[in-house]
Design a protein around this motif. Sequence first.
Motif, mmCIF file in Angstrom:
data_model
loop_
_atom_site.group_PDB
_atom_site.id
_atom_site.type_symbol
_atom_site.label_atom_id
_atom_site.label_comp_id
_atom_site.label_asym_id
_atom_site.label_seq_id
_atom_site.Cartn_x
_atom_site.Cartn_y
_atom_site.Cartn_z
ATOM 1 N N GLY A 23 0.870 -1.165 0.029
ATOM 2 C CA GLY A 23 0.243 0.202 -0.114
ATOM 3 C C GLY A 23 0.898 1.180 0.017
ATOM 4 O O GLY A 23 0.382 2.175 0.413
ATOM 5 N N MET A 24 2.036 1.362 -0.451
ATOM 6 C CA MET A 24 2.959 2.204 -0.220
ATOM 7 C C MET A 24 3.442 2.815 -1.704
ATOM 8 O O MET A 24 4.183 3.688 -1.865
ATOM 9 C CB MET A 24 4.338 1.967 0.189
ATOM 10 C CG MET A 24 4.107 1.526 1.743
ATOM 11 S SD MET A 24 5.710 1.061 2.675
ATOM 12 C CE MET A 24 5.995 -0.247 1.510
ATOM 13 N N ASP A 28 -0.646 -0.723 14.416
ATOM 14 C CA ASP A 28 -0.695 0.500 15.259
ATOM 15 C C ASP A 28 0.485 1.435 14.720
ATOM 16 O O ASP A 28 -0.043 2.406 14.455
ATOM 17 C CB ASP A 28 -0.432 -0.077 16.531
ATOM 18 C CG ASP A 28 -1.540 -0.554 17.309
ATOM 19 O OD1 ASP A 28 -2.764 -0.406 16.756
ATOM 20 O OD2 ASP A 28 -1.512 -1.063 18.346
ATOM 21 N N LEU A 29 1.451 1.043 14.401
ATOM 22 C CA LEU A 29 2.751 1.623 14.030
ATOM 23 C C LEU A 29 2.390 2.492 12.506
ATOM 24 O O LEU A 29 2.385 3.645 12.224
ATOM 25 C CB LEU A 29 3.781 0.814 13.895
ATOM 26 C CG LEU A 29 4.968 1.761 13.356
ATOM 27 C CD1 LEU A 29 5.735 2.528 14.447
ATOM 28 C CD2 LEU A 29 6.020 0.585 12.689
ATOM 29 N N LEU A 30 1.786 1.591 11.505
ATOM 30 C CA LEU A 30 1.353 1.858 10.478
ATOM 31 C C LEU A 30 0.253 2.955 10.311
ATOM 32 O O LEU A 30 0.331 3.977 9.537
ATOM 33 C CB LEU A 30 1.292 0.720 9.399
ATOM 34 C CG LEU A 30 2.336 -0.051 9.115
ATOM 35 C CD1 LEU A 30 2.102 -1.299 8.403
ATOM 36 C CD2 LEU A 30 3.642 0.661 8.555
ATOM 37 N N HIS A 79 1.677 6.381 11.240
ATOM 38 C CA HIS A 79 2.357 7.127 10.355
ATOM 39 C C HIS A 79 1.511 7.281 8.975
ATOM 40 O O HIS A 79 2.299 7.483 7.954
ATOM 41 C CB HIS A 79 3.669 6.234 10.104
ATOM 42 C CG HIS A 79 4.699 6.368 11.279
ATOM 43 N ND1 HIS A 79 5.261 7.602 11.729
ATOM 44 C CD2 HIS A 79 4.722 5.474 12.381
ATOM 45 C CE1 HIS A 79 5.837 7.548 12.926
ATOM 46 N NE2 HIS A 79 5.710 6.171 13.326
ATOM 47 N N ALA A 80 0.534 6.835 8.980
ATOM 48 C CA ALA A 80 -0.361 6.876 7.817
ATOM 49 C C ALA A 80 -0.406 8.347 7.316
ATOM 50 O O ALA A 80 -0.644 9.323 8.186
ATOM 51 C CB ALA A 80 -1.890 6.304 7.698
ATOM 52 N N ALA A 131 -0.104 2.153 4.453
ATOM 53 C CA ALA A 131 0.544 0.817 4.376
ATOM 54 C C ALA A 131 -0.296 -0.089 5.296
ATOM 55 O O ALA A 131 -0.859 0.053 6.310
ATOM 56 C CB ALA A 131 2.164 0.952 4.750
ATOM 57 N N SER A 132 -0.220 -1.618 4.679
ATOM 58 C CA SER A 132 -0.718 -2.546 5.645
ATOM 59 C C SER A 132 0.281 -3.758 5.565
ATOM 60 O O SER A 132 1.247 -3.666 4.798
ATOM 61 C CB SER A 132 -1.981 -2.994 5.112
ATOM 62 O OG SER A 132 -1.671 -3.279 3.427
#
Length: 148
Positions: free
Chosen positions: A30-31, A98-100, A103-104, A110-111
């Motif tokens: 997803g980036m 949680d981290l992604l 920072h979304a 991203a996943s």
Amino acid sequence: MALHSILAREVEGHAQSGTPFTVSLLRVSGMMSAALGADNEEARNFILQRVAVALTDHAGAGDHLFRYTDSDFLILEVDSSLERCLERQRGLWRRLDDLLRQHATQHVAASVRIVIAAADGHPDYRRLLRRVEFAIASVGEDTPVTAV
């Protein structure tokens, strides 16, 4: 040491003593967005760096981590049964999710998906790699952690 040397050693150890080990393939997706150009590359590198740090924190003393492809990481967990690894990787997925989410951005969301395979006694380590490669390509986004 190289991935192939380590996998060959673990397969041999498994054959001789029955010591379990697992291989997990983690894909960050997803980036990609060609329209964003350099900004996207910077965001992508930032996300991959954060994932790599989280993986390093997650790894046990005898485990091995590898950057497998551009957005894939491979984790070899030694002395780990499939059940134990599945439990650990579910925890890792929650942490990374949680981290992604933190920072979304509007351009990069991203996943992560994780596929796990346990050593099954086959003497060719490439079989393990093929199992996780095939599974990561075929498992849907709605299945974040799965064993094959």
